[in-house]
Design a protein around this motif. Structure first.
Motif, short mmCIF file in Angstrom:
data_model
loop_
_atom_site.label_atom_id
_atom_site.label_comp_id
_atom_site.label_asym_id
_atom_site.label_seq_id
_atom_site.Cartn_x
_atom_site.Cartn_y
_atom_site.Cartn_z
N ASN A 55 106.15 -6.55 8.39
CA ASN A 55 107.24 -6.11 9.24
C ASN A 55 108.05 -7.27 9.79
OD1 ASN A 55 106.53 -3.46 8.79
ND2 ASN A 55 105.44 -3.22 10.73
N LYS A 59 111.96 -7.61 8.92
CA LYS A 59 112.96 -7.66 9.99
C LYS A 59 113.81 -8.93 9.87
CE LYS A 59 110.41 -4.78 13.26
NZ LYS A 59 109.72 -4.69 14.55
N GLU A 137 106.04 -6.72 17.22
CA GLU A 137 104.92 -6.38 16.34
C GLU A 137 103.56 -6.67 16.99
OE1 GLU A 137 105.01 -4.75 13.53
OE2 GLU A 137 107.20 -4.64 13.56
#
Length: 144
Positions: A55, A59, A137
């Motif tokens: 992630n 991103k 995260e």
């Protein structure tokens, strides 16, 4: 060849980590860092951390062009390829993925046996964005 030269030079620059811990564990710590790390890497919990690192990379791909080194240099890889590579690395318990942010002169490295992403030479604005993404995260970013 140019990308290899850039990557080699960046390995010598300031290093930061995006880590599951908020700071480095001291060498003389009485804690159980290596036991915890081994457990997290070898239990089903590794999937959670793998997803967090994927992630972070995805991103960052929203903001920057990247090239990755996976058998050869691949410019602007698909999100699916990034996830598949990291899944392969984790499944095989070997390998690394080098991610080059050429326009930012920054390198990020994911290695299977580490619970962090190593980041070399991020500029001030990139570092700020990376810290915010790491926090989103449940991770931390600090100078190594």
């Amino acid at each position: 060849m140019r990308k290899f030269k850039i990557m080699k030079e960046l390995f010598e620059k300031k290093r930061y980590v995006i880590d599951f811990l908020p700071k480095r564990v001291p060498a003389d710590s009485s804690g159980q860092y290596f036991d915890v790390e081994y457990h997290l890497l070898n239990s089903n919990k590794h999937v959670d951390y793998k997803n967090r690192f994927v992630n972070v990379i995805l991103k960052l791909m929203c903001y920057y062009d990247i090239s990755i080194l996976w058998e050869k240099w691949i410019d602007n890889p698909s999100p699916e390829l990034i996830e598949n590579i990291i899944n392969t690395i984790m499944k095989n318990h070997s390998g690394s993925l080098e991610i080059l942010f050429i326009d930012e002169n920054t390198l990020m490295v994911f290695e299977w046996d580490c619970l962090y992403l190593a980041v070399f030479n991020p500029n001030k604005s990139m570092k700020k964005l990376m810290k915010n993404i790491a926090i989103s995260e449940g991770l931390f970013m600090w100078k190594s």
